[in-house]
Motif scaffolding. Structure first.
Motif, PDB file in Angstrom:
ATOM      1  N   PRO A 195       0.771  -1.134   0.128  1.00 16.12           N
ATOM      2  CA  PRO A 195       0.064  -0.187   0.011  1.00 16.12           C
ATOM      3  C   PRO A 195       0.845   1.388   0.164  1.00 16.12           C
ATOM      4  O   PRO A 195       0.367   2.298  -0.377  1.00 16.12           O
ATOM      5  CB  PRO A 195      -0.730  -0.040   1.130  1.00 16.12           C
ATOM      6  N   THR A 196       2.119   1.155   0.280  1.00 17.77           N
ATOM      7  CA  THR A 196       3.006   2.392   0.280  1.00 17.77           C
ATOM      8  C   THR A 196       3.157   3.066  -1.029  1.00 17.77           C
ATOM      9  O   THR A 196       3.486   4.225  -1.301  1.00 17.77           O
ATOM     10  CB  THR A 196       4.424   2.046   1.001  1.00 17.77           C
ATOM     11  N   ILE A 197       3.010   2.098  -2.041  1.00 23.06           N
ATOM     12  CA  ILE A 197       3.157   2.677  -3.514  1.00 23.06           C
ATOM     13  C   ILE A 197       2.124   3.770  -3.647  1.00 23.06           C
ATOM     14  O   ILE A 197       2.595   5.010  -4.294  1.00 23.06           O
ATOM     15  CB  ILE A 197       2.589   1.506  -4.535  1.00 23.06           C
ATOM     16  N   PHE A 198       0.811   3.437  -3.330  1.00 29.54           N
ATOM     17  CA  PHE A 198      -0.273   4.390  -3.551  1.00 29.54           C
ATOM     18  C   PHE A 198      -0.204   5.665  -2.633  1.00 29.54           C
ATOM     19  O   PHE A 198      -0.341   6.918  -2.921  1.00 29.54           O
ATOM     20  CB  PHE A 198      -1.488   3.830  -3.307  1.00 29.54           C
ATOM     21  N   GLU A 199       0.215   5.304  -1.006  1.00 28.97           N
ATOM     22  CA  GLU A 199       0.234   6.330  -0.144  1.00 28.97           C
ATOM     23  C   GLU A 199       1.540   7.461  -0.752  1.00 28.97           C
ATOM     24  O   GLU A 199       1.340   8.485  -0.443  1.00 28.97           O
ATOM     25  CB  GLU A 199       0.753   5.759   1.236  1.00 28.97           C
ATOM     26  N   GLY A 200       2.391   6.777  -1.041  1.00 26.88           N
ATOM     27  CA  GLY A 200       3.587   7.751  -1.645  1.00 26.88           C
ATOM     28  C   GLY A 200       3.089   8.658  -2.737  1.00 26.88           C
ATOM     29  O   GLY A 200       3.548   9.761  -2.788  1.00 26.88           O
ATOM     30  N   PHE A 201       2.597   8.038  -3.518  1.00 27.14           N
ATOM     31  CA  PHE A 201       2.180   9.026  -4.820  1.00 27.14           C
ATOM     32  C   PHE A 201       1.132   9.935  -4.435  1.00 27.14           C
ATOM     33  O   PHE A 201       1.115  11.005  -4.936  1.00 27.14           O
ATOM     34  CB  PHE A 201       1.510   7.798  -5.949  1.00 27.14           C
ATOM     35  N   MET A 202       0.180   9.676  -3.478  1.00 24.08           N
ATOM     36  CA  MET A 202      -0.778  10.549  -2.948  1.00 24.08           C
ATOM     37  C   MET A 202      -0.111  11.800  -2.303  1.00 24.08           C
ATOM     38  O   MET A 202      -0.565  13.084  -2.447  1.00 24.08           O
ATOM     39  CB  MET A 202      -1.930  10.005  -2.208  1.00 24.08           C
ATOM     40  N   GLU A 203       0.996  11.559  -1.401  1.00 26.45           N
ATOM     41  CA  GLU A 203       1.716  12.427  -0.769  1.00 26.45           C
ATOM     42  C   GLU A 203       2.551  13.266  -1.690  1.00 26.45           C
ATOM     43  O   GLU A 203       2.674  14.506  -1.634  1.00 26.45           O
ATOM     44  CB  GLU A 203       2.969  11.618   0.242  1.00 26.45           C
ATOM     45  N   LEU A 204       2.912  12.723  -2.972  1.00 27.98           N
ATOM     46  CA  LEU A 204       3.509  13.446  -4.109  1.00 27.98           C
ATOM     47  C   LEU A 204       2.655  14.376  -4.632  1.00 27.98           C
ATOM     48  O   LEU A 204       2.719  15.555  -4.897  1.00 27.98           O
ATOM     49  CB  LEU A 204       4.121  12.452  -4.956  1.00 27.98           C
ATOM     50  N   VAL A 205       1.655  13.944  -4.823  1.00 28.62           N
ATOM     51  CA  VAL A 205       0.403  14.905  -5.519  1.00 28.62           C
ATOM     52  C   VAL A 205      -0.036  16.033  -4.531  1.00 28.62           C
ATOM     53  O   VAL A 205       0.050  17.044  -5.049  1.00 28.62           O
ATOM     54  CB  VAL A 205      -0.791  13.787  -5.707  1.00 28.62           C
ATOM     55  N   LYS A 206      -0.184  15.714  -3.227  1.00 21.43           N
ATOM     56  CA  LYS A 206      -0.303  16.899  -2.172  1.00 21.43           C
ATOM     57  C   LYS A 206       0.551  17.831  -2.449  1.00 21.43           C
ATOM     58  O   LYS A 206       0.432  19.022  -2.260  1.00 21.43           O
ATOM     59  CB  LYS A 206      -0.764  15.963  -0.888  1.00 21.43           C
ATOM     60  N   THR A 207       1.882  17.288  -2.172  1.00 24.92           N
ATOM     61  CA  THR A 207       3.140  18.127  -2.248  1.00 24.92           C
ATOM     62  C   THR A 207       3.208  18.963  -3.359  1.00 24.92           C
ATOM     63  O   THR A 207       3.288  20.293  -3.298  1.00 24.92           O
ATOM     64  CB  THR A 207       4.193  17.501  -1.958  1.00 24.92           C
ATOM     65  N   GLU A 208       2.895  18.587  -4.570  1.00 23.70           N
ATOM     66  CA  GLU A 208       2.798  19.291  -5.806  1.00 23.70           C
ATOM     67  C   GLU A 208       1.608  20.453  -5.748  1.00 23.70           C
ATOM     68  O   GLU A 208       1.778  21.454  -6.344  1.00 23.70           O
ATOM     69  CB  GLU A 208       2.712  18.084  -6.984  1.00 23.70           C
ATOM     70  N   ALA A 209       0.440  19.884  -5.304  1.00 24.77           N
ATOM     71  CA  ALA A 209      -0.670  20.694  -5.337  1.00 24.77           C
ATOM     72  C   ALA A 209      -0.486  22.027  -4.391  1.00 24.77           C
ATOM     73  O   ALA A 209      -1.005  23.058  -4.726  1.00 24.77           O
ATOM     74  CB  ALA A 209      -1.938  20.127  -5.053  1.00 24.77           C
ATOM     75  N   ASP A 210      -0.039  21.660  -3.274  1.00 26.17           N
ATOM     76  CA  ASP A 210       0.578  22.684  -2.427  1.00 26.17           C
ATOM     77  C   ASP A 210       1.484  23.662  -2.989  1.00 26.17           C
ATOM     78  O   ASP A 210       1.250  24.978  -2.882  1.00 26.17           O
ATOM     79  CB  ASP A 210       1.035  22.241  -1.173  1.00 26.17           C
TER      80      ASP A 210
END
Length: 102
Positions: A68-83
């Motif tokens: 599950p860390t594959i998706f969790e890491g990607f979602m963190e990446l998306v959030k960081t980029e959106a911020d």
């Protein structure tokens, strides 16, 4: 970001290319309203950043079930980029048009 999927390493970014690939796959822009959309964006991002990426969407889902860390890491990446993009928008000053009165 580098992610390991099924003992292979892939480069992963959230970028315009990812969004373009998502639109090609789904026929509509990314809105993030459904969980499946977020996983499809992950799949599109992997495709956009890695010409050698050959997993099907179903295979990717299987791998995300295993790790599950594959998706969790990607979602963190998306959030960081959106911020980051939101901060850039706040810093940008509105452009005023030069209007001549005639």
């Amino acid at each position: 970001m580098i992610v390991s999927i099924d003992n292979k390493e892939y480069y992963l970014r959230y970028s315009l290319r990812s969004l373009f690939k998502y639109e090609q796959l789904t026929g509509h822009p990314y809105e993030g309203k459904k969980l499946e959309d977020a996983y499809l964006l992950l799949h599109a991002s992997l495709m956009a950043c890695n010409p050698e990426y050959s997993l099907t969407f179903e295979q990717l889902i299987d791998q995300c079930d295993i790790d599950p860390t594959i998706f969790e890491g990607f979602m963190e990446l998306v959030k960081t980029e959106a911020d980051r993009l939101e901060q850039l928008k706040k810093k940008a000053k509105p452009v005023k048009a030069n209007r001549k009165k005639g």
